[in-house]
Design a protein around this motif. Structure first.
Motif, PDB file in Angstrom:
ATOM      1  N   ASP A   1       0.812  -1.356   0.251  1.00  0.00           N
ATOM      2  CA  ASP A   1      -0.069  -0.004  -0.139  1.00  0.00           C
ATOM      3  C   ASP A   1       0.852   1.169   0.009  1.00  0.00           C
ATOM      4  O   ASP A   1       1.821   1.165   0.698  1.00  0.00           O
ATOM      5  CB  ASP A   1      -0.880   0.130   1.276  1.00  0.00           C
ATOM      6  N   PRO A   2       0.443   2.285  -0.616  1.00  0.00           N
ATOM      7  CA  PRO A   2       1.187   3.492  -0.518  1.00  0.00           C
ATOM      8  C   PRO A   2       0.852   4.276   0.701  1.00  0.00           C
ATOM      9  O   PRO A   2      -0.057   3.718   1.654  1.00  0.00           O
ATOM     10  CB  PRO A   2       0.581   4.367  -1.704  1.00  0.00           C
ATOM     11  N   ALA A   3       1.567   5.336   1.137  1.00  0.00           N
ATOM     12  CA  ALA A   3       1.529   6.010   2.197  1.00  0.00           C
ATOM     13  C   ALA A   3       0.004   6.598   2.064  1.00  0.00           C
ATOM     14  O   ALA A   3      -0.460   7.337   1.209  1.00  0.00           O
ATOM     15  CB  ALA A   3       2.322   6.906   2.574  1.00  0.00           C
ATOM     16  N   TYR A   4      -0.620   6.667   3.355  1.00  0.00           N
ATOM     17  CA  TYR A   4      -2.059   7.325   3.110  1.00  0.00           C
ATOM     18  C   TYR A   4      -1.729   8.806   3.197  1.00  0.00           C
ATOM     19  O   TYR A   4      -0.921   9.389   3.748  1.00  0.00           O
ATOM     20  CB  TYR A   4      -2.877   6.979   4.581  1.00  0.00           C
ATOM     21  N   PRO A   5      -2.674   9.487   2.202  1.00  0.00           N
ATOM     22  CA  PRO A   5      -3.988   9.236   2.023  1.00  0.00           C
ATOM     23  C   PRO A   5      -3.861   8.627   0.466  1.00  0.00           C
ATOM     24  O   PRO A   5      -4.936   8.546  -0.351  1.00  0.00           O
ATOM     25  CB  PRO A   5      -4.819  10.443   2.059  1.00  0.00           C
ATOM     26  N   ALA A   6      -2.861   8.385  -0.117  1.00  0.00           N
ATOM     27  CA  ALA A   6      -2.933   8.009  -1.437  1.00  0.00           C
ATOM     28  C   ALA A   6      -3.548   6.542  -1.637  1.00  0.00           C
ATOM     29  O   ALA A   6      -3.773   6.064  -0.635  1.00  0.00           O
ATOM     30  CB  ALA A   6      -1.279   7.592  -2.017  1.00  0.00           C
ATOM     31  N   VAL A   7      -3.967   6.171  -2.676  1.00  0.00           N
ATOM     32  CA  VAL A   7      -4.848   4.968  -2.969  1.00  0.00           C
ATOM     33  C   VAL A   7      -4.195   4.155  -3.985  1.00  0.00           C
ATOM     34  O   VAL A   7      -3.556   4.631  -4.800  1.00  0.00           O
ATOM     35  CB  VAL A   7      -6.578   5.238  -3.109  1.00  0.00           C
ATOM     36  N   THR A   8      -4.917   2.945  -4.024  1.00  0.00           N
ATOM     37  CA  THR A   8      -4.846   1.966  -5.114  1.00  0.00           C
ATOM     38  C   THR A   8      -5.902   1.866  -5.949  1.00  0.00           C
ATOM     39  O   THR A   8      -6.839   1.266  -5.627  1.00  0.00           O
ATOM     40  CB  THR A   8      -4.287   0.719  -4.541  1.00  0.00           C
ATOM     41  N   ASP A   9      -5.755   2.565  -7.369  1.00  0.00           N
ATOM     42  CA  ASP A   9      -6.735   2.488  -8.285  1.00  0.00           C
ATOM     43  C   ASP A   9      -6.428   1.103  -9.112  1.00  0.00           C
ATOM     44  O   ASP A   9      -5.487   0.236  -9.238  1.00  0.00           O
ATOM     45  CB  ASP A   9      -6.602   3.670  -9.028  1.00  0.00           C
ATOM     46  N   TRP A  10      -7.477   0.830  -9.877  1.00  0.00           N
ATOM     47  CA  TRP A  10      -7.854  -0.300 -10.642  1.00  0.00           C
ATOM     48  C   TRP A  10      -6.611  -0.348 -11.626  1.00  0.00           C
ATOM     49  O   TRP A  10      -6.114  -1.407 -12.087  1.00  0.00           O
ATOM     50  CB  TRP A  10      -9.132  -0.509 -11.390  1.00  0.00           C
ATOM     51  N   SER A  11      -6.300   0.853 -12.102  1.00  0.00           N
ATOM     52  CA  SER A  11      -5.436   0.962 -13.192  1.00  0.00           C
ATOM     53  C   SER A  11      -3.916   0.829 -12.602  1.00  0.00           C
ATOM     54  O   SER A  11      -3.033   0.455 -13.307  1.00  0.00           O
ATOM     55  CB  SER A  11      -5.405   2.465 -13.562  1.00  0.00           C
ATOM     56  N   ASP A  12      -3.623   0.611 -11.307  1.00  0.00           N
ATOM     57  CA  ASP A  12      -2.568   0.347 -10.581  1.00  0.00           C
ATOM     58  C   ASP A  12      -2.148  -1.099 -10.796  1.00  0.00           C
ATOM     59  O   ASP A  12      -1.023  -1.405 -10.338  1.00  0.00           O
ATOM     60  CB  ASP A  12      -2.406   1.079  -9.343  1.00  0.00           C
ATOM     61  N   ARG A  13      -3.034  -1.966 -11.137  1.00  0.00           N
ATOM     62  CA  ARG A  13      -2.974  -3.381 -10.959  1.00  0.00           C
ATOM     63  C   ARG A  13      -2.062  -3.943 -12.268  1.00  0.00           C
ATOM     64  O   ARG A  13      -1.936  -3.300 -13.193  1.00  0.00           O
ATOM     65  CB  ARG A  13      -4.390  -4.286 -11.071  1.00  0.00           C
ATOM     66  N   HIS A  14      -1.545  -5.060 -12.106  1.00  0.00           N
ATOM     67  CA  HIS A  14      -0.877  -5.818 -12.961  1.00  0.00           C
ATOM     68  C   HIS A  14      -1.977  -6.495 -14.027  1.00  0.00           C
ATOM     69  O   HIS A  14      -3.121  -6.938 -13.560  1.00  0.00           O
ATOM     70  CB  HIS A  14       0.207  -6.932 -12.457  1.00  0.00           C
ATOM     71  N   VAL A  15      -1.646  -6.475 -15.501  1.00  0.00           N
ATOM     72  CA  VAL A  15      -2.311  -7.229 -16.289  1.00  0.00           C
ATOM     73  C   VAL A  15      -1.627  -8.194 -17.108  1.00  0.00           C
ATOM     74  O   VAL A  15      -0.562  -8.055 -16.966  1.00  0.00           O
ATOM     75  CB  VAL A  15      -2.878  -6.104 -17.512  1.00  0.00           C
ATOM     76  N   ILE A  16      -2.385  -9.070 -17.774  1.00  0.00           N
ATOM     77  CA  ILE A  16      -1.600 -10.226 -18.075  1.00  0.00           C
ATOM     78  C   ILE A  16      -0.573  -9.949 -19.478  1.00  0.00           C
ATOM     79  O   ILE A  16       0.322 -10.557 -19.736  1.00  0.00           O
ATOM     80  CB  ILE A  16      -2.471 -11.152 -18.607  1.00  0.00           C
ATOM     81  N   THR A  17      -0.555  -8.737 -20.140  1.00  0.00           N
ATOM     82  CA  THR A  17       0.047  -8.028 -21.149  1.00  0.00           C
ATOM     83  C   THR A  17       1.243  -7.475 -20.711  1.00  0.00           C
ATOM     84  O   THR A  17       2.294  -6.926 -21.371  1.00  0.00           O
ATOM     85  CB  THR A  17      -0.854  -7.312 -22.255  1.00  0.00           C
ATOM     86  N   ASP A  18       1.556  -7.177 -19.225  1.00  0.00           N
ATOM     87  CA  ASP A  18       2.562  -6.545 -18.845  1.00  0.00           C
ATOM     88  C   ASP A  18       4.048  -7.417 -19.072  1.00  0.00           C
ATOM     89  O   ASP A  18       3.708  -8.699 -19.152  1.00  0.00           O
ATOM     90  CB  ASP A  18       2.482  -6.432 -17.325  1.00  0.00           C
ATOM     91  N   ALA A  19       4.871  -6.762 -19.280  1.00  0.00           N
ATOM     92  CA  ALA A  19       6.220  -7.563 -19.550  1.00  0.00           C
ATOM     93  C   ALA A  19       6.562  -8.247 -18.600  1.00  0.00           C
ATOM     94  O   ALA A  19       7.271  -9.404 -18.673  1.00  0.00           O
ATOM     95  CB  ALA A  19       7.382  -6.567 -20.053  1.00  0.00           C
ATOM     96  N   THR A  20       6.209  -7.952 -17.272  1.00  0.00           N
ATOM     97  CA  THR A  20       6.716  -8.811 -16.281  1.00  0.00           C
ATOM     98  C   THR A  20       5.725  -8.672 -14.900  1.00  0.00           C
ATOM     99  O   THR A  20       4.692  -7.883 -15.032  1.00  0.00           O
ATOM    100  CB  THR A  20       7.811  -8.338 -15.485  1.00  0.00           C
TER     101      THR A  20
END
Length: 675
Positions: A107-126
């Motif tokens: 988790d980032p330091a509050y109050p930053a959040v984790t958005d859906w766009s922050d996730r890994h996807v299967i097309t990522d290089a790693t």
């Protein structure tokens, strides 16, 4: 290893990693090589120099499409999980993905959040962590569950937004087989100050209190830890409601099972928070499926010079000493109408101390550990009324920081710990292939062909029934395992298109083999083999049954929407009509042999692959030759044959025969025609 482009390759540390057999294919713009890793090398690190993504590119401009495949698998394999890993999961009902999705300290330091766009996807290089991306893609979670037929236990980060949770629920609703259960936990050990999620939850609690109007302190409570514990439960209630909006009310505590976990040694804190939930939202059992605790047993009271037997004795005593706490938590769970589960449990020899580390490690390899694990799980957990027990962990190297794994190496499961698990789950029902029950999927004949569908009938193949659509995460990679079952034909992976307790449908690997093929059904319950006759070409139409006749599957080739060739109303839910002389039709079959250009094995096809010699393909309708306009593979394992119907002398149900290179389909297949 292979990649697009060119480069000079070497091991970063040549004493541990070396390169052999490097070849550049200019026509395909692919470089391939064997990467040799010396036994005992801790890191595989390589150097790429003089890189060029294409033959005409400038030097030092990189490469693309890097693939590194471990030994034992084809260089062009599209398989995601190794067979060894898949097989190791056989004894278990549920997989917890806390580590796989890197829940701790992500988790980032509050109050930053984790958005859906922050996730890994299967097309990522790693799938390794970088930037805001932590843990593997959720699509890979669903894939593993669908391939193995296991329920999943997921951990949602403390910083995840409501939209993140909603998007995750939607993804799982679409991608996870509905027969499988989802256990949901808010982060992991939010109470634990060693983890960043604890600090995040504390800061979020303080911000909520400062803002005012919070239910957390409506009763006047002001102890920060008390309020943070409440916020942890509050977030769980919010997660439940979000999943309810996606899955529906009926799924809660059925297919969607939210788990309230807290600090095991404080049953009174569980009670206090659950009472607060009851007063604030209603009965906790409306939201939570279970109360969860740890169930570790450690060697902290062993003498500093204890023998292996002494370490085991201390751990057994610790397991027994935990009974009172387990009973207290079980009473709490019963009082609130919740199941009682373990989110992590097993031997705990960690902590990092070097004191007596040899005996501590050896204790985990000693036959006495087998009995100790069974005693802890069978007697001190299930014997006290407990429900699901999540063992931590599947595998891992043993050290002074812990001997957590059931195995030290996934390649070797013959350990005392794994034997304990096998003892407790009991001998599984061995798979059985019925006599003469390896058949051509289309014709039902006892002759199969490479690159064609094969049906295997028997018993004890799987516990669930579903098809490969659930196990294709990227829309293109066909699975070699579905619902925990896989098949080898002549020691090559087949691709499982359907699995059930009594039937497996698989796509055979390509080739030109003729003779008696060996078919192996491999499950976590064992392996069973059968022999089958295989010919390079064994054509068969895909058919449907109507009025005691077999009709081949065909559609009109000139229609803007699928219209099947059949009597009006013969097929429920689809349009159909009889064919007539001169119509252009598309017929569907399998077993027609090799294509002119090899098709990508183990992948969904994105283009047609014509047969090498169309002149070898003949179709007759009522013994009259039809004009064959095209024949080729258009779907994995499925050939399309385009014909123009000849001038017919009569109408009705007329026989249709396909012949390829002298091999013909059975003569008992019909199509419906009008005169």
């Amino acid at each position: 290893m292979s990649f697009s482009g060119q480069a000079n390759l070497s091991g970063y540390d040549a004493s541990g990693v070396s390169i052999k057999n490097q070849v550049y294919n200019s026509a395909a713009n692919r470089t391939s090589a064997d990467v040799i890793v010396k036994l005992g090398a801790g890191v595989l690190s390589m150097t790429f120099t003089n890189t060029k993504p294409t033959a005409t590119s400038a030097v030092h401009t990189g490469t693309t499409n890097l693939r590194l495949i471990r030994p034992g698998y084809a260089g062009d394999s599209t398989q995601v999980y190794t067979n060894e890993f898949l097989d190791s999961l056989a004894p278990f009902s549920t997989i917890r993905f806390m580590g796989f999705t890197e829940t701790n300290n992500s988790d980032p330091a509050y109050p930053a959040v984790t958005d859906w766009s922050d996730r890994h996807v299967i097309t990522d290089a790693t799938q390794q962590s970088y930037g805001a991306k932590h843990g593997a893609a959720w699509e890979y979670v669903a894939l593993l569950a669908n391939q193995t037929g296991k329920d999943i236990w997921i951990n949602i980060r403390a910083s995840a937004t409501d939209d993140y949770v909603r998007q995750l629920a939607t993804l799982l609703h679409v991608r996870l087989n509905p027969a499988l259960k989802i256990y949901i936990e808010h982060s992991n050990e939010v109470w634990n100050p060693l983890f960043g999620q604890n600090a995040y939850n504390l800061a979020a609690t303080q911000a909520e209190i400062k803002k005012g109007g919070s239910a957390l302190n409506r009763d006047g409570a002001n102890d920060l830890n008390t309020l943070a514990a409440r916020r942890h439960a509050k977030r769980l209630v919010e997660i439940v409601n979000i999943f309810k909006g996606v899955y529906g009310d009926e799924a809660i505590n059925d297919s969607v099972r939210v788990v309230y976990a807290w600090w095991t040694i404080f049953p009174d804190q569980y009670t206090a928070v659950l009472n607060w939930v009851k007063e604030t939202y209603g009965p906790p059992s409306q939201f939570f499926y279970a109360l969860a605790q740890t169930h570790y047993f450690n060697d902290s009271h062993a003498a500093n010079n204890a023998s292996t037997a002494g370490v085991l004795a201390a751990m057994r005593a610790d397991s027994d000493n935990g009974i009172a706490n387990t009973d207290a938590l079980h009473a709490v769970a019963q009082g609130f109408g919740l199941k009682h589960v373990v989110y992590e449990g097993g031997p705990d020899n960690g902590g990092g101390s070097t004191t007596n580390v040899g005996s501590r490690i050896l204790a985990n390899r000693d036959p006495g550990m087998r009995d100790l694990i069974e005693h802890d799980v069978r007697d001190n957990w299930f014997g006290r009324g407990g429900d699901l027990y999540m063992y931590f962990a599947l595998s891992g190297a043993y050290s002074r920081y812990g001997c957590w794994g059931l195995a030290e190496d996934i390649m070797s499961l013959n350990t005392v710990k794994f034997q304990a698990v096998q003892d407790m789950v009991g001998p599984p029902p061995t798979p059985i292939i019925n006599p003469g029950a390896v058949l051509n999927s289309a014709s039902g004949a006892a002759i199969i062909a490479p690159g064609s569908f094969v049906s295997i009938y028997g018993q004890n193949f799987t516990s669930l029934a579903y098809g490969w659509d659930w196990a294709i995460p990227d829309g293109k990679t066909l699975p070699s395992m579905v619902a925990g079952a896989r098949v080898h034909i002549n020691n090559q992976d087949a691709y499982v298109s359907y699995a059930s307790p009594t039937q497996l449908n698989v796509l055979a690997p390509p080739g030109t083999f003729a003779g008696t093929a060996t078919v192996d059904v491999i499950t976590g319950n064992g392996t069973v083999s059968a022999a089958a006759t295989m010919l390079p070409i064994s054509p068969a139409f895909f058919t449907f049954s109507y009025n005691s006749y077999l009709y081949l599957v065909s559609v009109f080739g000139d229609s803007s929407e699928p219209v099947y060739v059949a009597a009006d109303g013969a097929l429920v839910g689809v349009k159909s009509r009889p064919a007539k002389s001169g119509d252009r039709l598309q017929l569907f079959a399998e077993g027609l042999g090799a294509t002119a250009m090899p098709y990508p094995v183990g992948q969904v096809l994105t283009q047609p692959y014509p047969l090498a010699d169309l002149s070898q393909v003949q179709v007759t309708v009522d013994n009259l030759p039809a004009v064959v306009q095209f024949a080729g593979m258009t779907f994995a394992g499925v050939f399309q044959v385009n014909i123009q119907v000849p001038q017919l002398a009569r109408g009705g149900d007329l026989p249709v025969v396909l012949t390829v290179d002298g091999q013909s389909t059975p003569a008992n297949v019909f199509m419906n025609f009008q005169k």
